[in-house]
Design an enzyme around this catalytic site. Structure first.
Site, PDB file in Angstrom:
ATOM      1  N   CYS A   1      -0.946  -2.012 -11.820  1.00  0.00           N
ATOM      2  CA  CYS A   1      -0.870  -1.659 -10.280  1.00  0.00           C
ATOM      3  C   CYS A   1      -0.021  -0.470  -9.907  1.00  0.00           C
ATOM      4  CB  CYS A   1       0.346  -2.580 -10.621  1.00  0.00           C
ATOM      5  SG  CYS A   1       1.667  -2.596 -11.125  1.00  0.00           S
TER       6      CYS A   1
ATOM      7  N   LYS B   1      -1.215  -0.311  18.611  1.00  0.00           N
ATOM      8  CA  LYS B   1      -1.681  -0.012  17.996  1.00  0.00           C
ATOM      9  C   LYS B   1      -2.826  -1.243  17.507  1.00  0.00           C
ATOM     10  CE  LYS B   1      -1.217   4.516  16.449  1.00  0.00           C
ATOM     11  NZ  LYS B   1      -0.771   5.847  15.309  1.00  0.00           N
TER      12      LYS B   1
ATOM     13  N   CYS C   1       2.566   0.407 -12.212  1.00  0.00           N
ATOM     14  CA  CYS C   1       2.098   1.422 -13.584  1.00  0.00           C
ATOM     15  C   CYS C   1       1.869   3.315 -13.628  1.00  0.00           C
ATOM     16  CB  CYS C   1       1.194   0.699 -13.887  1.00  0.00           C
ATOM     17  SG  CYS C   1       1.157  -0.722 -14.596  1.00  0.00           S
TER      18      CYS C   1
ATOM     19  N   CYS D   1       1.285  14.712   6.746  1.00  0.00           N
ATOM     20  CA  CYS D   1       0.474  15.279   8.011  1.00  0.00           C
ATOM     21  C   CYS D   1       0.986  15.329   8.935  1.00  0.00           C
ATOM     22  CB  CYS D   1       0.039  13.993   9.108  1.00  0.00           C
ATOM     23  SG  CYS D   1       1.173  12.956   9.405  1.00  0.00           S
TER      24      CYS D   1
ATOM     25  N   ASP E   1       0.467  -3.253  12.577  1.00  0.00           N
ATOM     26  CA  ASP E   1       0.986  -2.108  12.725  1.00  0.00           C
ATOM     27  C   ASP E   1       1.722  -2.436  14.111  1.00  0.00           C
ATOM     28  OD1 ASP E   1      -0.176   1.206  12.783  1.00  0.00           O
ATOM     29  OD2 ASP E   1       0.985   0.977  14.151  1.00  0.00           O
TER      30      ASP E   1
END
Length: 364
Positions: free
Chosen positions: A190, A91, A193, A207, A65
């Site tokens: 995948c 994090k 696709c 968010c 992260d």
């Protein structure tokens, strides 16, 4: 230091309830202890799935992260506490310390870095399973390229608002030497696709615009972890290969069949890896959940954080440690967080303004 829980009796005690399940037992538990899993992103999804896998006894978990803990994370990112937010801790580091406290018998490897084309293959080296804890499509397409190129399973997930998606990806590719294998008939489409191109910027909810429900994260990561454990113990036939749509707020739970790998897929059929080759990489990126822009330098550099802290003292309140330098600029002009490789998080929403602050306080 002697690990008091390293003997088999202690392991049986820790995992006893799990080992009672029909698909587990001592042999399968040993498979988990030998497993290596990469979790990219230690936000809400990454925290939830890493916690479940650590408690289940997955032997090595590598956490990646680029970000720091903030108070707004605590509503849904279960590995962090108020002290982590107050200290603006990286994090990956805070998550690793929490998981080590939960299960000291496994290896947790934090990587405090941005996951990008130039380092993705090194970060994924030695891993047997790739798990999506991301909040952006560029990172997901990069993970998909890695999965296809090296024949690794990838568990895609996403969550926003009250709903989430989970989908296992078992790419059609050579799997020689891999610890998790499957037949050609068991291969799945995948990511490219299903979604040949990422959605245009600003066209999908985030968010920021739609919020995110904590129980949705719990439901999505539980599904991710269950798929991961099935793969790691070789229970390939038992995996639901559909795209699973979950909304615990409305009670809706749907499975969408994805079919077989597509013969017109640029990635898994033509084996063109645009994200892994760096052809599609962005240099400036607005982060999910707050007004923050990440700026990546051209080639990574090595910044003397202490010297920079001295220079920035007159411009704001500075905190500096070996992992990052943070300065809250005077007159509420924003926060800048600088990492040793020159990467920076600029606390504004406008990429142009972010680049201006970067040039002014850090240098080009």
């Amino acid at each position: 230091m002697v690990n008091l829980e390293s003997d088999s009796a202690a392991s049986i005690g820790r995992y006893h309830r799990q080992m009672l399940l029909p698909d587990f037992g001592p042999e399968r538990q040993e498979q988990l202890e030998d497993a290596t899993v990469l979790v990219v992103g230690c936000g809400a999804l990454g925290c939830g799935v890493a916690d479940l896998l650590a408690r289940a006894g997955v032997g090595t978990i590598r956490l990646v992260d680029r970000d720091i803990v903030e108070q707004t994370n605590l509503q849904r990112q279960v590995l962090y506490c108020q002290a982590d937010a107050d200290a603006s801790r990286p994090k990956a580091l805070a998550a690793a310390e929490r998981l080590r406290a939960v299960n000291p018998t496994i290896d947790i490897e934090p990587v405090i870095d941005d996951f990008r084309a130039s380092n993705a293959e090194d970060i994924a080296a030695g891993m047997s399973l790739l798990i999506d804890g991301l909040d952006n499509f560029d990172g997901r397409y990069l993970l998909n390229d890695l999965a296809v190129k090296y024949g690794l399973p990838y568990i895609y997930a996403g969550a926003v608002g009250t709903g989430g998606l989970v989908m296992p990806i078992l790419p059609r590719s050579i799997q020689q030497g891999r610890s998790i294998t499957w037949t050609s008939s068991q291969a799945t489409p995948c990511l490219r696709c299903i979604f040949p191109e990422p959605a245009p910027a600003g066209s999908t909810p985030t968010c920021d615009t739609s919020g995110v429900l904590g129980p949705t994260i719990a439901a999505v990561t539980a599904q991710q972890a269950a798929i991961a454990l099935s793969l790691l113990i070789g229970r390939i036939d038992g995996i639901d290969r559909s795209m699973h749509s979950i909304d615990p707020w409305t009670g809706e739970d749907r499975r969408m069949q994805t079919g077989t790998p597509h013969n017109r897929c640029t990635c898994c059929h033509d084996r063109v890896f645009e994200w892994l080759d760096g052809d599609r990489e962005r240099r400036t990126e607005t982060l999910c959940g707050r007004d923050t822009v990440q700026i990546l330098p051209g080639p990574p550099s090595c910044i003397d954080l202490e010297s920079m802290a001295t220079r920035l003292t007159e411009h704001g309140t500075v905190h500096c440690d070996e992992y990052a330098l943070r300065v809250d600029l005077n007159h509420d002009a924003g926060r800048i967080t600088v990492f040793p490789d020159g990467r920076a998080l600029i606390g504004v929403g406008d990429p142009i303004q972010a680049r201006t602050l970067y040039d002014r306080f850090i240098g080009s």
